[in-house]
Motif scaffolding. Structure first.
Motif, PDB file in Angstrom:
ATOM      1  N   GLU A  39      -1.515 -17.056   0.463  1.00 45.83           N
ATOM      2  CA  GLU A  39      -0.380 -16.296  -0.049  1.00 45.83           C
ATOM      3  C   GLU A  39      -0.721 -15.732  -1.422  1.00 45.83           C
ATOM      4  OE1 GLU A  39       3.263 -18.413   0.113  1.00 45.83           O
ATOM      5  OE2 GLU A  39       2.951 -19.035   2.164  1.00 45.83           O
ATOM      6  N   PRO A  40      -1.203 -14.485  -1.481  1.00 45.17           N
ATOM      7  CA  PRO A  40      -1.585 -13.912  -2.767  1.00 45.17           C
ATOM      8  C   PRO A  40      -0.392 -13.789  -3.713  1.00 45.17           C
ATOM      9  CG  PRO A  40      -1.872 -12.316  -0.987  1.00 45.17           C
ATOM     10  CD  PRO A  40      -1.404 -13.581  -0.378  1.00 45.17           C
ATOM     11  N   THR A  41      -0.658 -13.968  -4.988  1.00 44.32           N
ATOM     12  CA  THR A  41       0.360 -13.795  -6.014  1.00 44.32           C
ATOM     13  C   THR A  41       0.471 -12.312  -6.342  1.00 44.32           C
ATOM     14  OG1 THR A  41      -0.172 -15.945  -6.936  1.00 44.32           O
ATOM     15  CG2 THR A  41       1.005 -14.419  -8.366  1.00 44.32           C
ATOM     16  N   VAL A  42       1.691 -11.807  -6.400  1.00 43.35           N
ATOM     17  CA  VAL A  42       1.922 -10.406  -6.730  1.00 43.35           C
ATOM     18  C   VAL A  42       2.583 -10.348  -8.101  1.00 43.35           C
ATOM     19  CG1 VAL A  42       3.170  -8.305  -6.095  1.00 43.35           C
ATOM     20  CG2 VAL A  42       2.120  -9.721  -4.317  1.00 43.35           C
ATOM     21  N   ASP A  43       1.950  -9.618  -9.025  1.00 41.04           N
ATOM     22  CA  ASP A  43       2.515  -9.442 -10.361  1.00 41.04           C
ATOM     23  C   ASP A  43       3.398  -8.210 -10.443  1.00 41.04           C
ATOM     24  OD1 ASP A  43       1.218 -11.708 -11.340  1.00 41.04           O
ATOM     25  OD2 ASP A  43      -0.584 -10.564 -11.838  1.00 41.04           O
ATOM     26  N   TYR A  94      -0.219  -5.432  -6.986  1.00 39.11           N
ATOM     27  CA  TYR A  94      -1.210  -5.797  -7.988  1.00 39.11           C
ATOM     28  C   TYR A  94      -1.045  -7.259  -8.368  1.00 39.11           C
ATOM     29  CZ  TYR A  94      -1.999  -0.813  -8.538  1.00 39.11           C
ATOM     30  OH  TYR A  94      -2.306   0.493  -8.301  1.00 39.11           O
ATOM     31  N   GLY A  95      -2.169  -7.941  -8.463  1.00 37.80           N
ATOM     32  CA  GLY A  95      -2.193  -9.326  -8.905  1.00 37.80           C
ATOM     33  C   GLY A  95      -3.000  -9.436 -10.180  1.00 37.80           C
ATOM     34  N   ALA A  96      -3.339 -10.639 -10.542  1.00 37.73           N
ATOM     35  CA  ALA A  96      -4.067 -10.887 -11.782  1.00 37.73           C
ATOM     36  C   ALA A  96      -5.417 -10.183 -11.818  1.00 37.73           C
ATOM     37  CB  ALA A  96      -4.259 -12.389 -11.975  1.00 37.73           C
ATOM     38  N   ARG A  97      -6.006  -9.943 -10.660  1.00 38.32           N
ATOM     39  CA  ARG A  97      -7.341  -9.333 -10.617  1.00 38.32           C
ATOM     40  C   ARG A  97      -7.331  -7.901 -10.097  1.00 38.32           C
ATOM     41  NH1 ARG A  97      -9.210 -14.837  -8.644  1.00 38.32           N
ATOM     42  NH2 ARG A  97      -9.913 -15.807 -10.564  1.00 38.32           N
ATOM     43  N   GLY A  98      -6.181  -7.264 -10.083  1.00 36.50           N
ATOM     44  CA  GLY A  98      -6.130  -5.870  -9.654  1.00 36.50           C
ATOM     45  C   GLY A  98      -5.356  -5.683  -8.367  1.00 36.50           C
ATOM     46  N   ALA A  99      -5.642  -4.577  -7.676  1.00 39.63           N
ATOM     47  CA  ALA A  99      -4.899  -4.201  -6.474  1.00 39.63           C
ATOM     48  C   ALA A  99      -5.349  -5.018  -5.272  1.00 39.63           C
ATOM     49  CB  ALA A  99      -5.094  -2.720  -6.181  1.00 39.63           C
ATOM     50  N   ARG A 121      13.230   1.260  -1.428  1.00 40.05           N
ATOM     51  CA  ARG A 121      12.726   0.078  -2.126  1.00 40.05           C
ATOM     52  C   ARG A 121      11.604  -0.566  -1.319  1.00 40.05           C
ATOM     53  NH1 ARG A 121      15.616  -2.434  -5.750  1.00 40.05           N
ATOM     54  NH2 ARG A 121      17.469  -1.442  -4.942  1.00 40.05           N
ATOM     55  N   ALA A 122      10.520  -0.915  -2.018  1.00 41.70           N
ATOM     56  CA  ALA A 122       9.432  -1.705  -1.433  1.00 41.70           C
ATOM     57  C   ALA A 122       9.504  -3.092  -2.062  1.00 41.70           C
ATOM     58  CB  ALA A 122       8.082  -1.074  -1.721  1.00 41.70           C
ATOM     59  N   ILE A 123       9.317  -4.126  -1.236  1.00 41.03           N
ATOM     60  CA  ILE A 123       9.435  -5.504  -1.711  1.00 41.03           C
ATOM     61  C   ILE A 123       8.268  -6.327  -1.165  1.00 41.03           C
ATOM     62  CG2 ILE A 123      10.889  -7.571  -1.722  1.00 41.03           C
ATOM     63  CD1 ILE A 123      13.226  -5.633  -0.940  1.00 41.03           C
ATOM     64  N   ALA A 124       7.641  -7.106  -2.049  1.00 37.09           N
ATOM     65  CA  ALA A 124       6.579  -8.027  -1.637  1.00 37.09           C
ATOM     66  C   ALA A 124       6.561  -9.215  -2.585  1.00 37.09           C
ATOM     67  CB  ALA A 124       5.217  -7.341  -1.643  1.00 37.09           C
ATOM     68  N   ARG A 125       6.685 -10.397  -2.034  1.00 38.08           N
ATOM     69  CA  ARG A 125       6.606 -11.646  -2.801  1.00 38.08           C
ATOM     70  C   ARG A 125       7.494 -11.640  -4.046  1.00 38.08           C
ATOM     71  NH1 ARG A 125       3.847 -14.514   0.449  1.00 38.08           N
ATOM     72  NH2 ARG A 125       1.859 -13.771   1.194  1.00 38.08           N
ATOM     73  N   GLY A 126       8.713 -11.130  -3.899  1.00 37.00           N
ATOM     74  CA  GLY A 126       9.675 -11.149  -4.986  1.00 37.00           C
ATOM     75  C   GLY A 126       9.546 -10.011  -5.985  1.00 37.00           C
ATOM     76  N   LYS A 127       8.546  -9.176  -5.841  1.00 39.23           N
ATOM     77  CA  LYS A 127       8.382  -8.010  -6.720  1.00 39.23           C
ATOM     78  C   LYS A 127       8.819  -6.776  -5.956  1.00 39.23           C
ATOM     79  CE  LYS A 127       6.580 -10.535  -9.890  1.00 39.23           C
ATOM     80  NZ  LYS A 127       7.341 -10.928 -11.045  1.00 39.23           N
ATOM     81  N   GLN A 128       9.291  -5.767  -6.688  1.00 36.86           N
ATOM     82  CA  GLN A 128       9.760  -4.562  -6.017  1.00 36.86           C
ATOM     83  C   GLN A 128       9.533  -3.328  -6.873  1.00 36.86           C
ATOM     84  OE1 GLN A 128      13.970  -4.835  -5.327  1.00 36.86           O
ATOM     85  NE2 GLN A 128      14.361  -5.729  -7.312  1.00 36.86           N
ATOM     86  N   ASP A 129       9.565  -2.190  -6.205  1.00 34.48           N
ATOM     87  CA  ASP A 129       9.526  -0.894  -6.869  1.00 34.48           C
ATOM     88  C   ASP A 129      10.436   0.015  -6.063  1.00 34.48           C
ATOM     89  OD1 ASP A 129       8.846   1.079  -8.712  1.00 34.48           O
ATOM     90  OD2 ASP A 129       6.973   1.618  -7.715  1.00 34.48           O
ATOM     91  N   THR A 130      10.946   1.054  -6.701  1.00 32.04           N
ATOM     92  CA  THR A 130      11.825   1.987  -6.007  1.00 32.04           C
ATOM     93  C   THR A 130      11.401   3.423  -6.292  1.00 32.04           C
ATOM     94  OG1 THR A 130      13.402   2.095  -7.844  1.00 32.04           O
ATOM     95  CG2 THR A 130      13.830   0.445  -6.135  1.00 32.04           C
ATOM     96  N   VAL A 164       2.601  -8.924   3.215  1.00 27.74           N
ATOM     97  CA  VAL A 164       3.484  -7.999   3.922  1.00 27.74           C
ATOM     98  C   VAL A 164       4.400  -7.327   2.909  1.00 27.74           C
ATOM     99  CG1 VAL A 164       5.304  -7.815   5.653  1.00 27.74           C
ATOM    100  CG2 VAL A 164       3.403  -9.402   6.003  1.00 27.74           C
ATOM    101  N   ILE A 165       4.489  -6.008   2.997  1.00 29.29           N
ATOM    102  CA  ILE A 165       5.395  -5.245   2.146  1.00 29.29           C
ATOM    103  C   ILE A 165       6.548  -4.776   3.019  1.00 29.29           C
ATOM    104  CG2 ILE A 165       5.662  -3.172   0.736  1.00 29.29           C
ATOM    105  CD1 ILE A 165       2.703  -3.529  -0.061  1.00 29.29           C
ATOM    106  N   GLY A 166       7.765  -5.100   2.603  1.00 29.77           N
ATOM    107  CA  GLY A 166       8.959  -4.683   3.329  1.00 29.77           C
ATOM    108  C   GLY A 166       9.589  -3.474   2.655  1.00 29.77           C
ATOM    109  N   TRP A 167      10.332  -2.688   3.434  1.00 31.38           N
ATOM    110  CA  TRP A 167      10.936  -1.454   2.941  1.00 31.38           C
ATOM    111  C   TRP A 167      12.414  -1.422   3.301  1.00 31.38           C
ATOM    112  CZ3 TRP A 167       7.919   2.045   0.265  1.00 31.38           C
ATOM    113  CH2 TRP A 167       6.537   1.861   0.346  1.00 31.38           C
ATOM    114  N   ALA A 168      13.234  -0.791   2.441  1.00 32.98           N
ATOM    115  CA  ALA A 168      14.664  -0.645   2.713  1.00 32.98           C
ATOM    116  C   ALA A 168      15.177   0.624   2.038  1.00 32.98           C
ATOM    117  CB  ALA A 168      15.433  -1.857   2.200  1.00 32.98           C
ATOM    118  N   SER A 169      16.250   1.197   2.606  1.00 33.38           N
ATOM    119  CA  SER A 169      16.891   2.390   2.055  1.00 33.38           C
ATOM    120  C   SER A 169      18.283   2.034   1.562  1.00 33.38           C
ATOM    121  CB  SER A 169      17.001   3.478   3.127  1.00 33.38           C
ATOM    122  OG  SER A 169      17.787   4.564   2.662  1.00 33.38           O
TER     123      SER A 169
END
Length: 110
Positions: free
Chosen positions: A18-22, A46-51, A90-99, A59-64
């Motif tokens: 389970e990669p960590t997502v920053d 992106y994590g501690a070592r890049g993309a 909205r994109a969501i992965a491991r508790g992080k998101q962007d819109t 898994v990246i989830g998406w919602a409108s």
């Protein structure tokens, strides 16, 4: 075997189950759509070592916010424009998101 264990440990997040997502970042080639258009969005985690490459481990989830205006496929990020207006995708992965906000118009602006 100790050398293999040391090498695996040095890879950290890249080998973990389970990669960590920053942070998460959406790439949108355009933000204005005509009714009936589709738009493929991409999200990069992106994590501690890049993309990270999107794999079955990440898994990246998406919602409108407005599916009557524009829907987004929950697993692929493909947006389909249905009606005039604006929708926040909205994109969501491991508790992080962007819109990203898309605007749907009646016809292409020339």
């Amino acid at each position: 075997m100790p050398a293999l264990a040391a090498m695996a440990a040095s890879c950290g997040d890249y080998l973990s189950v389970e990669p960590t997502v920053d942070r998460l970042e959406i790439t949108a080639p355009r933000r204005t759509l005509v009714v009936g258009d589709t738009l493929q969005l991409q999200a990069t985690a992106y994590g501690a070592r890049g993309a990270y490459a999107t794999t079955n481990k990440l898994v990246i989830g998406w919602a409108s916010s407005a599916p009557a205006v524009a829907t987004v496929n929950a697993s692929s990020g493909l947006v389909t424009a249905f009606a005039l207006g604006r929708a926040t995708i909205r994109a969501i992965a491991r508790g992080k998101q962007d819109t990203v906000t898309v605007t749907v118009v009646a016809s292409a602006v020339r």
